[in-house]
Every structure is written in C-alpha cells, then in structure tokens.
Design a protein around this motif. Structure first.
Motif, PDB file in Angstrom:
ATOM      1  N   ARG A   3      83.555 -81.422  22.257  1.00  0.00           N
ATOM      2  CA  ARG A   3      82.470 -81.066  23.447  1.00  0.00           C
ATOM      3  C   ARG A   3      83.489 -80.606  24.759  1.00  0.00           C
ATOM      4  O   ARG A   3      84.320 -81.235  24.905  1.00  0.00           O
ATOM      5  CB  ARG A   3      81.654 -82.370  24.009  1.00  0.00           C
ATOM      6  CG  ARG A   3      80.779 -82.536  22.462  1.00  0.00           C
ATOM      7  CD  ARG A   3      79.679 -83.935  23.166  1.00  0.00           C
ATOM      8  NE  ARG A   3      78.803 -83.871  22.138  1.00  0.00           N
ATOM      9  CZ  ARG A   3      77.704 -84.804  22.238  1.00  0.00           C
ATOM     10  NH1 ARG A   3      77.640 -85.571  23.597  1.00  0.00           N
ATOM     11  NH2 ARG A   3      76.706 -84.734  21.466  1.00  0.00           N
ATOM     12  N   LEU A   4      82.823 -79.835  25.630  1.00  0.00           N
ATOM     13  CA  LEU A   4      83.667 -79.486  26.854  1.00  0.00           C
ATOM     14  C   LEU A   4      82.442 -79.371  27.942  1.00  0.00           C
ATOM     15  O   LEU A   4      81.210 -78.936  27.644  1.00  0.00           O
ATOM     16  CB  LEU A   4      84.151 -78.164  26.783  1.00  0.00           C
ATOM     17  CG  LEU A   4      85.379 -77.924  25.853  1.00  0.00           C
ATOM     18  CD1 LEU A   4      84.923 -77.475  24.462  1.00  0.00           C
ATOM     19  CD2 LEU A   4      86.556 -77.053  26.441  1.00  0.00           C
ATOM     20  N   LEU A  20      87.119 -76.543  39.862  1.00  0.00           N
ATOM     21  CA  LEU A  20      86.148 -76.837  38.797  1.00  0.00           C
ATOM     22  C   LEU A  20      87.013 -77.848  38.103  1.00  0.00           C
ATOM     23  O   LEU A  20      88.076 -77.920  37.995  1.00  0.00           O
ATOM     24  CB  LEU A  20      85.985 -75.479  38.233  1.00  0.00           C
ATOM     25  CG  LEU A  20      85.610 -74.363  38.800  1.00  0.00           C
ATOM     26  CD1 LEU A  20      85.367 -73.134  38.005  1.00  0.00           C
ATOM     27  CD2 LEU A  20      84.121 -74.792  39.363  1.00  0.00           C
ATOM     28  N   SER A  21      86.151 -78.416  37.135  1.00  0.00           N
ATOM     29  CA  SER A  21      86.675 -79.517  36.130  1.00  0.00           C
ATOM     30  C   SER A  21      86.011 -79.479  34.835  1.00  0.00           C
ATOM     31  O   SER A  21      84.978 -78.795  34.813  1.00  0.00           O
ATOM     32  CB  SER A  21      86.270 -81.001  36.763  1.00  0.00           C
ATOM     33  OG  SER A  21      86.786 -81.263  37.974  1.00  0.00           O
ATOM     34  N   CYS A  22      86.891 -79.538  33.954  1.00  0.00           N
ATOM     35  CA  CYS A  22      86.287 -79.349  32.683  1.00  0.00           C
ATOM     36  C   CYS A  22      87.022 -80.724  31.716  1.00  0.00           C
ATOM     37  O   CYS A  22      88.078 -80.927  31.536  1.00  0.00           O
ATOM     38  CB  CYS A  22      87.065 -78.213  31.810  1.00  0.00           C
ATOM     39  SG  CYS A  22      86.689 -78.135  30.002  1.00  0.00           S
ATOM     40  N   THR A  23      85.902 -81.445  31.467  1.00  0.00           N
ATOM     41  CA  THR A  23      86.115 -82.783  30.750  1.00  0.00           C
ATOM     42  C   THR A  23      85.756 -82.206  29.353  1.00  0.00           C
ATOM     43  O   THR A  23      84.676 -82.036  28.840  1.00  0.00           O
ATOM     44  CB  THR A  23      85.423 -83.741  31.170  1.00  0.00           C
ATOM     45  OG1 THR A  23      85.717 -84.206  32.588  1.00  0.00           O
ATOM     46  CG2 THR A  23      85.625 -85.345  30.397  1.00  0.00           C
ATOM     47  N   PHE A  24      86.689 -82.954  28.273  1.00  0.00           N
ATOM     48  CA  PHE A  24      86.713 -82.586  27.027  1.00  0.00           C
ATOM     49  C   PHE A  24      86.616 -83.646  26.085  1.00  0.00           C
ATOM     50  O   PHE A  24      87.331 -84.642  26.643  1.00  0.00           O
ATOM     51  CB  PHE A  24      87.701 -81.409  26.598  1.00  0.00           C
ATOM     52  CG  PHE A  24      89.090 -82.147  26.837  1.00  0.00           C
ATOM     53  CD1 PHE A  24      89.619 -81.570  27.934  1.00  0.00           C
ATOM     54  CD2 PHE A  24      89.988 -82.489  25.847  1.00  0.00           C
ATOM     55  CE1 PHE A  24      91.018 -81.832  28.315  1.00  0.00           C
ATOM     56  CE2 PHE A  24      91.132 -82.871  26.176  1.00  0.00           C
ATOM     57  CZ  PHE A  24      91.703 -82.548  27.241  1.00  0.00           C
ATOM     58  N   SER A  25      86.124 -83.900  24.929  1.00  0.00           N
ATOM     59  CA  SER A  25      86.483 -84.777  23.987  1.00  0.00           C
ATOM     60  C   SER A  25      86.371 -84.083  22.431  1.00  0.00           C
ATOM     61  O   SER A  25      85.744 -83.002  22.449  1.00  0.00           O
ATOM     62  CB  SER A  25      85.238 -85.827  24.083  1.00  0.00           C
ATOM     63  OG  SER A  25      84.092 -85.081  23.829  1.00  0.00           O
ATOM     64  N   GLY A  26      86.933 -84.837  21.395  1.00  0.00           N
ATOM     65  CA  GLY A  26      86.621 -84.577  20.173  1.00  0.00           C
ATOM     66  C   GLY A  26      88.014 -83.626  19.707  1.00  0.00           C
ATOM     67  O   GLY A  26      87.905 -83.375  18.387  1.00  0.00           O
TER      68      GLY A  26
END
Length: 130
Positions: A3-4, A20-26
């Motif tokens: 996920r982003l 801008l921020s981009c939080t990621f997981s997985g």
C-alpha cells in the motif's frame, strides 16, 4: 499487501511550497525487495511525467523541469518518502503519484498515471495559481 498513500497536496500560489508525503507498507524499502520510490505527475492534457526518484540508498533523480526546486527525502523509521516542492510554478499543477518498484525508466514518460508496473498510490492534487 503493498500500500502507498500520498498526502500533502493542495492549492498554492506561484512561488509557494508544498511537501508531499508517501507512506508505504507491505514491502521492505531495500534492494533485496523494492529499492526505488518515484514521484510521477500528470497535468491536464499531459503525459505522466517522472518527476523524481529516491533509492533506498538515498540516491536521487530529478527531471530537468524540477531540478533545483524539488527535493526528495526519506524517513525509513516512518516508512515514508517526501517530495518538497519549492518554489512552485503553475506548470507544476497536476495529480502527483507515489510509486514503488525495483527501478524506474528515466528516459521516457508514460501515457497515463497510474501505470501497469510497480505499485502506485491513489494520487494527490497539486494546483498552483499564477
């Protein structure tokens, strides 16, 4: 599941700034898994342009159109990458997407964001007025 999620878009006047921020997981932000994060944008009537990339080693790329104005950075503890945009110009207007992949082709733009490679966020709108 990868996920982003982008955030930080908005409306500003020319000369202003946004981050801008981009939080990621997985996934693990590392060459052993996914080692590159990219920022794309698509303005009205334009192709999807690769604006900047940042590698897990901190290496960066900037398109000529934003060089000297945009700065990519990362916070590994927060699983977040950032794009500081300053000063903004009206031609920076568009939807900005965060993408994750093992590498990005910096020689060609693509027709439409999001594309059918890597992983993409949902996009965040940036509007710069003159």
């Amino acid at each position: 599941e990868v996920r982003l999620a982008e955030s930080g878009g908005g409306s500003v006047q020319a000369g202003g700034s946004l981050r801008l921020s981009c939080t990621f997981s997985g996934f693990i932000f590392d060459p052993s898994d996914i080692g590159d994060m990219g920022w794309y944008r698509q303005g009205p009537g334009n192709e999807c342009e690769l604006v900047s990339t940042i590698g897990s080693d901190g290496s960066t790329y900037y398109a000529d159109s934003v060089k000297g104005r945009f700065t990519a950075s990362q916070d590994n503890a927060e699983n977040t990458v950032y794009l500081l945009m300053n000063p903004l110009k009206p031609e920076d207007t568009g939807v900005y997407y965060c993408a994750a992949d093992r590498g990005f082709d910096t020689d060609y733009d693509i027709a439409e964001c999001p594309a059918n490679f890597g992983y993409w966020g949902q996009g965040t709108q940036v509007t710069v007025s003159s």
